[in-house]
Every structure is written in C-alpha cells, then in structure tokens.
Design an enzyme around this catalytic site. Structure first.
Site, PDB file in Angstrom:
ATOM      1  N   TYR A  54      18.241  42.376  86.520  1.00 54.16           N
ATOM      2  CA  TYR A  54      17.947  43.204  85.352  1.00 54.16           C
ATOM      3  C   TYR A  54      18.353  44.633  85.693  1.00 54.16           C
ATOM      4  CZ  TYR A  54      15.149  45.796  81.882  1.00 54.16           C
ATOM      5  OH  TYR A  54      14.737  46.636  80.879  1.00 54.16           O
ATOM      6  N   LYS A  79      12.701  55.132  89.713  1.00 55.23           N
ATOM      7  CA  LYS A  79      11.373  54.814  90.236  1.00 55.23           C
ATOM      8  C   LYS A  79      10.905  55.751  91.358  1.00 55.23           C
ATOM      9  CE  LYS A  79      11.983  50.004  88.840  1.00 55.23           C
ATOM     10  NZ  LYS A  79      10.909  49.593  87.922  1.00 55.23           N
ATOM     11  N   ASP A 139      22.624  48.498  92.179  1.00 57.55           N
ATOM     12  CA  ASP A 139      21.485  48.959  91.386  1.00 57.55           C
ATOM     13  C   ASP A 139      20.261  48.982  92.305  1.00 57.55           C
ATOM     14  OD1 ASP A 139      19.912  48.011  88.214  1.00 57.55           O
ATOM     15  OD2 ASP A 139      19.336  49.392  89.815  1.00 57.55           O
TER      16      ASP A 139
HETATM   17  P1  KE4 Z   1      13.964  51.833  83.691  1.00 54.32           P
HETATM   18  O1  KE4 Z   1      14.906  52.140  82.549  1.00 54.32           O
HETATM   19  O2  KE4 Z   1      12.845  50.889  83.296  1.00 54.32           O
HETATM   20  O3  KE4 Z   1      13.478  53.093  84.413  1.00 54.32           O
HETATM   21  O4  KE4 Z   1      14.834  51.081  84.832  1.00 54.32           O
HETATM   22  C1  KE4 Z   1      15.521  49.914  84.467  1.00 54.32           C
HETATM   23  C2  KE4 Z   1      15.797  49.116  85.717  1.00 54.32           C
HETATM   24  C3  KE4 Z   1      17.070  49.152  86.261  1.00 54.32           C
HETATM   25  N1  KE4 Z   1      17.373  48.468  87.382  1.00 54.32           N
HETATM   26  C4  KE4 Z   1      16.431  47.732  88.027  1.00 54.32           C
HETATM   27  C5  KE4 Z   1      16.813  46.987  89.270  1.00 54.32           C
HETATM   28  C6  KE4 Z   1      15.100  47.671  87.523  1.00 54.32           C
HETATM   29  O5  KE4 Z   1      14.174  46.939  88.180  1.00 54.32           O
HETATM   30  C7  KE4 Z   1      14.773  48.376  86.351  1.00 54.32           C
HETATM   31  C8  KE4 Z   1      13.397  48.339  85.736  1.00 54.32           C
HETATM   32  N2  KE4 Z   1      12.456  47.440  86.348  1.00 54.32           N
HETATM   33  C9  KE4 Z   1      11.401  46.956  85.498  1.00 54.32           C
HETATM   34  C10 KE4 Z   1      10.536  46.031  86.358  1.00 54.32           C
HETATM   35  N3  KE4 Z   1      11.103  44.749  86.473  1.00 54.32           N
HETATM   36  C11 KE4 Z   1      10.601  48.062  84.885  1.00 54.32           C
HETATM   37  C12 KE4 Z   1       9.296  47.619  84.253  1.00 54.32           C
HETATM   38  C13 KE4 Z   1       9.394  47.591  82.757  1.00 54.32           C
HETATM   39  O6  KE4 Z   1      10.434  47.149  82.208  1.00 54.32           O
HETATM   40  O7  KE4 Z   1       8.396  48.000  82.138  1.00 54.32           O
END
Ligand code: KE4
Length: 429
Positions: free
Chosen positions: A144, A266, A238
């Site tokens: 993701y 993060k 990523d």
């Molecule tokens: P954000 O746009 O949520 O800050 O980051 C997206 C993203 C990009 N790349 C990786 C590897 C990620 O894990 C994420 C976001 N992770 C999720 C948890 N699986 C965020 C939690 C959520 O969607 O509320």
C-alpha cells in the site's frame, strides 16, 4: 471494561464524519464492534474516552516510535509554537531536518518535504516519470502506497481489510499505466518488461507492512535493483512505514539495496503531518523550482512539524533503540508462538526490526496471496480479547504491530497475559 463513551461518540460522529472516522482502518470494520475513541496517551500507554488504559502497539500506525509525548519532543514543539505556526516561507528547521534525513540515506542528496506519505509517493511517481520519460509504474500486490489514484489497485492495508479490489472513483485512465507484480517474485516483474518498453519505475515497500509484515526473500531486492538497472528503470523504496524503524535510516540498506528514490513519512514527523521524497541530485534537480516537474504544498515543511521531526530523529539517534527493538520483537514472537501452541491455534509470525504481527494461518506468509489465507474471523476474536486485556492492536489482520522505545517489561508481561487469554478464546471458536 466499559466502552460506553466510545459508543456514544461513535454514534455522534456518524452525523458529520464518514463512518465517524477520518481514515477507514479506524472504523474497526474488519474486527466488528464500535471503534474506540481515544482521550490521551503518554509513553507506551494510550487511554480511551472511557478511561481504559492500553499498551499501545498502533502508535498512530508508526509515528510514535519514542512513545507518546516524549519529553524532548514535547518541549521542542512548545518552544517552536512560540515563534508562530506557519509562514509560507522557508525556515531553518527545514534545513536541519533535511540534513538529518539525507545523512541517514547514503544515496539521498536532496529531499522535498510534503504533508503525508500519499503525497510523497504520488510525487515520487511523477518524478520517476519526469526523469525517465516513461509512463508505466509497477507496484506489488499487497503493498500500500497511500490513496493516490494510480496506486489504488490491489492495494493492501485498508483496501485489503475492506476487501475492495481497487476503489470506486478511480478512472480507468488513472490506472492504465500501473502494472501489478507479486512480492518476492522477480519473474512477475520481468514479465511486464517483456511486454512493455515504457516502464519508469518499480515501487516497493522494502519490508512490506500493509498486508501484515512480509519480508523480502533473500536477494530479492538486490536482484530486483540489478535487473531494473539493466532495463533503465528506477527503484522507488516506499519507506513511509519502515523509515527509521529498523535502523537509523532505511530498511533498504539492511537489505543491501540503495533505491533511486525513497519515500518517507510517519516517524520523520514525530506525530505531525510530514511526508518526504528524496534522491540523488541528478534526479531531484528535476523538481520545481529547479526543474520542470511541478509539486507544491501550502504547509510543506511546516515549522512545528519540522521541530517535532528534528526532536524525534535526534532523540532516536541518541537512544539507538534498534537492538532493543529486535530483542523485544523476538520475545513477542516467542510469546505468540508459545501461547498459540499451548491452545492449538495455528499462527505464523513475521517480524522485522520494530514491526511484527501474527497471521492466523499455518502456511508461511511470503506474499499477499498467502496473507489472504489468514483467518480474519480468528483475528477479530483475538483483537477484542486483547483489547479487553488492555492491549491496543491495529484492528486488522493486514496491519503491522509497532514497537516504541517507551515499552517496559511490565508492558510485555501484561501483553503476554493478554495473548494467553486471547489465544485461549480463539481456541474455543
Ligand atoms: P499516509 O498518506 O497515510 O501518511 O501514508 C500512506 C502510506 C504510504 N506508504 C506506506 C508504506 C504506508 O504504510 C502508508 C500508510 N500506512 C497506513 C497503515 N497501513 C496508514 C494508516 C491509515 O491509512 O489510516
């Protein structure tokens, strides 16, 4: 344990918030029941609105690696607030954080801060296309990378949990340049190169954390990088989730690989909205205002967020908790496997650095297809029993548990007892 106030807020939230949440995974859809509403947190403990305390293994899905409200981070933010919140002009803190980040990634000469991991990744894709002049991107099933149109195809994490293949509202045109390969399967990448000569890049989570934790098999990343170099395509790592979680820098390095472009988020914001993408000069100099690839953001490099990031990363560097993370994860793995065996529950545990999770399955989980064989009903029962025993986990089989350096031996004792009760409950299903 009462959840009355959470229920009340949930019903109230339904009026003006979609599903009473601002991110789907928080709705607890895959574990059932009403989502918890949180009142506060300190160190390794998070407290819900009913006053229930939990050992926190969500850590806001990664950022709170030092635990909540670390004194150094708190003090730094409070000091930064006295100068103002945002100016629409550059500040010294952006330079400071940029240096800390670039120094931690050998091949990263420059970085651009944005406001989320999604924004970092969508910008990195645009940059790879600008640099190579090619349009196609390969991603891996189960990985993701945020919710930008081009990447909402067979995504893991949220979509996997909600079992929505892709997403409504994503036009065909937005995904026609996105190809999907299988994690740990280099042949599935090569097959795309045999059919397409316009592949700009492959994007990968160097340690996958959005199908649960899935590790690259030995040499997979190295062979992938070597192959991409032979095809004139870029590797985008990523590291939004993995960045600074298994070493002070990227998980890519521990795999002996240096990506062409790295995405972060993060942890580098210390709990404030920060994403970033970085690369060597010849690539980054494509980005506006130096180059012709446009990307911008009102709050990018926000001084408060930068202050939180500087305090978090400098504390992390000083603490150097990585050996401890490995040991704590090893202990957790032993506890999970022992308790599962005691009650005859089939699980597989995957872990890397400060990321770990059990899969309720008996076959090794090396890709998304294998992860999907997990029994999500068993996970749901396990999840709620852990909640009732004071442990807060991500409400999905397809999420990683995160360790913070604020975890104590008492927390682990409490977690061990909770796992025992939860495995016992699962065994009675
Ligand atoms: P954000 O746009 O949520 O800050 O980051 C997206 C993203 C990009 N790349 C990786 C590897 C990620 O894990 C994420 C976001 N992770 C999720 C948890 N699986 C965020 C939690 C959520 O969607 O509320």
């Amino acid at each position: 344990m009462s959840f009355e106030k959470s229920k009340e807020l949930y019903n109230k939230g339904l009026k003006h918030l979609v599903g009473a949440v601002n991110s789907p995974v928080r709705a607890f859809a895959s574990v059932g029941g009403n989502p918890l509403f949180i009142k506060k947190a300190k160190g390794s403990t998070i407290t819900d609105v009913d006053g229930n305390n939990y050992v926190d293994f969500v850590l806001s899905y990664g950022p709170m690696i030092l635990g909540h409200r670390h004194k150094k981070v708190q003090k730094t933010i409070e000091k930064a607030l006295k100068n103002g919140y945002t100016f629409g002009a550059s500040t010294e803190n952006e330079i400071k954080l940029a240096k800390i980040v670039c120094d931690a990634f050998p091949r990263m000469d420059k970085v651009r801060f944005v406001n989320s991991g999604t924004e970092a990744v969508l910008s990195a894709l645009r940059l790879a296309r600008a640099f190579t002049g090619k349009d196609k991107i390969i991603k891996f099933s189960g990985c993701y990378h945020g919710h930008s149109d081009a990447l909402l195809v067979a995504a893991g994490s949220g979509l996997a949990t909600l079992s929505l293949p892709g997403s409504k509202g994503v036009p065909e045109g937005a995904v026609k340049n996105t190809l999907i390969a299988n994690y740990n399967d280099l042949e599935s990448v090569k097959a795309h190169f045999e059919n397409h000569d316009d592949i700009a890049a492959v994007i990968i989570e160097p340690i996958a954390g959005n199908m649960g934790v899935v590790l690259p098999q030995e040499h997979f990343l190295k062979e992938l990088k070597t192959y991409l170099e032979s095809k004139g395509a870029l590797l985008i790592a990523d590291e939004v989730m993995t960045g600074f979680r298994s070493k002070f820098g990227g998980a890519q390095e521990l795999q002996g690989v240096e990506a062409d472009i790295t995405c972060l988020g993060k942890v580098i914001g210390g709990g404030f909205p920060v994403g970033a993408y970085g690369a060597r000069n010849e690539i980054m100099e494509m980005v506006s205002p130096l180059g012709a690839m446009y990307q911008a953001g009102t709050l990018s490099g926000n001084p408060i967020a930068m202050a939180a990031g500087i305090a978090t990363l400098s504390t992390l560097k000083k603490q150097n908790p990585y050996e401890q993370f490995n040991e704590t994860a090893r202990i957790l793995e032993v506890i999970l496997l022992e308790k599962a065996k005691k009650y005859g529950v089939a699980i597989v545990v995957n872990r890397f650095g400060s990321m770990i999770n059990p899969f309720f399955t008996s076959t090794p989980v090396i890709n998304f297809e294998a992860a999907q064989k997990s029994d999500t009903k068993k996970f749901a029962v396990f999840f709620w029993e852990m909640i009732k025993n004071g442990v807060f986990l991500p409400p999905s089989q397809f999420e990683a548990w995160f360790l913070s350096s604020a975890l104590t031996d008492n927390d682990l004792k409490k977690t061990s007892k909770a796992i025992d009760m939860a495995m016992r409950k699962v065994s009675k299903m």
